[in-house]
Design a protein around this motif. Sequence first.
Motif: not given
Length: 121
Positions: A82-99, A101-110
């Motif tokens: 993550m470069n050129s970070l902005k205050p609006e990037d502040s958040a809890v970041y979660y790692c996910a695994a999925g099938a 073309n699933a993740l960009y649809r918010a469909r994660y398996t784990y």
Amino acid sequence: VQLQAYGGGLVQAGGSLRLSCRASGITFSSYEMGWFRQAPGKDREFVASISWSGSSTYYTDSVKGRFTISRDNDENTVYLQMNSLKPEDSAVYYCAAGARNALYRARYTYLGQGTQVTVSS
């Protein structure tokens, strides 16, 4: 299954951080991997994903050109530079695994535990 994310912290606006997520208990190279984030009072949102081979990546519009996702299948690890970070990037970041073309649809398996990123102005 465990997705262990780390690398978060406090950084000034314009700075950089590199998040890492090591997976165990899954056949890592069989999964699309990605990152989500959730800021206080907001819904969890998709940030980036990468195909099992690393040949395809997807990003939410707000991070394109600033964030880069990558993976190392030998190390069962996915990264988010993550470069050129902005205050609006502040958040809890979660790692996910999925099938595929699933993740960009918010469909994660784990979904792993999160790591806090705070960007000060």
